[in-house]
Design an enzyme around this catalytic site. Sequence first.
Site, PDB file in Angstrom:
ATOM      1  N   ARG A  87      51.838  59.946  -2.901  1.00  0.00           N
ATOM      2  CA  ARG A  87      52.924  60.581  -1.972  1.00  0.00           C
ATOM      3  C   ARG A  87      53.913  59.530  -1.706  1.00  0.00           C
ATOM      4  O   ARG A  87      55.121  59.745  -1.914  1.00  0.00           O
ATOM      5  CB  ARG A  87      52.264  61.231  -0.848  1.00  0.00           C
ATOM      6  CG  ARG A  87      51.344  62.387  -0.954  1.00  0.00           C
ATOM      7  CD  ARG A  87      52.164  63.358  -1.798  1.00  0.00           C
ATOM      8  NE  ARG A  87      51.302  64.538  -2.041  1.00  0.00           N
ATOM      9  CZ  ARG A  87      51.052  64.773  -3.332  1.00  0.00           C
ATOM     10  NH1 ARG A  87      51.606  64.062  -4.293  1.00  0.00           N
ATOM     11  NH2 ARG A  87      50.332  65.798  -3.756  1.00  0.00           N
ATOM     12  N   GLU A  90      55.851  59.204  -4.923  1.00  0.00           N
ATOM     13  CA  GLU A  90      56.669  60.552  -4.890  1.00  0.00           C
ATOM     14  C   GLU A  90      57.901  60.518  -3.816  1.00  0.00           C
ATOM     15  O   GLU A  90      59.062  60.711  -4.321  1.00  0.00           O
ATOM     16  CB  GLU A  90      55.864  61.655  -4.744  1.00  0.00           C
ATOM     17  CG  GLU A  90      56.619  62.960  -4.706  1.00  0.00           C
ATOM     18  CD  GLU A  90      55.531  64.254  -4.482  1.00  0.00           C
ATOM     19  OE1 GLU A  90      55.668  65.050  -5.339  1.00  0.00           O
ATOM     20  OE2 GLU A  90      54.697  63.879  -3.452  1.00  0.00           O
ATOM     21  N   SER A 113      64.900  42.963   2.514  1.00  0.00           N
ATOM     22  CA  SER A 113      63.697  42.271   2.167  1.00  0.00           C
ATOM     23  C   SER A 113      62.504  42.479   2.132  1.00  0.00           C
ATOM     24  O   SER A 113      62.384  43.327   2.896  1.00  0.00           O
ATOM     25  CB  SER A 113      63.900  40.987   2.903  1.00  0.00           C
ATOM     26  OG  SER A 113      63.087  40.011   2.940  1.00  0.00           O
TER      27      SER A 113
END
Length: 146
Positions: A87, A90, A113
């Site tokens: 997820r 995604e 960073s």
Amino acid sequence: MDKLAMTEAVMAAKADKGLTWETLAGEVGLNPVFVTAAALGQSSMPREYGERLAGALGLSGEVVDALAVCPMKGTDQTVPTDPLIYRFYEIMQVYGTSMKEVIHEKFGDGIMSAIDFTLDVDRQEDPKGDRVVVTMNGKFLPYKIW
């Protein structure tokens, strides 16, 4: 002891003692996400903290040594298949370019960073189902113009 054996030893001791990452982080004196990342072999842990972690888990100095070793990061090129980790992959596929645009608009050309960085995971109660709150906080690093 290599990172894999270290992780296996930490995970087994954690399970045997019934400890949480939150509890271990309190014993070590660091953020739970960082302690977990080090225990899973994704970050190095300075000896002072490694000794605290190993002590809380009843593990040997070999674990402390392995925790202190700088890991090889970013070598897995495979798309993750674990549903929770996927997820996040995604989310970056869908929202990554939008995040990049907004960050550039607000800060200019540069990056966030992952070295000067913190990550927190919290739970927010909600009557429709509890929410996962993930906060990423990284220093902005502008690209150098020369």
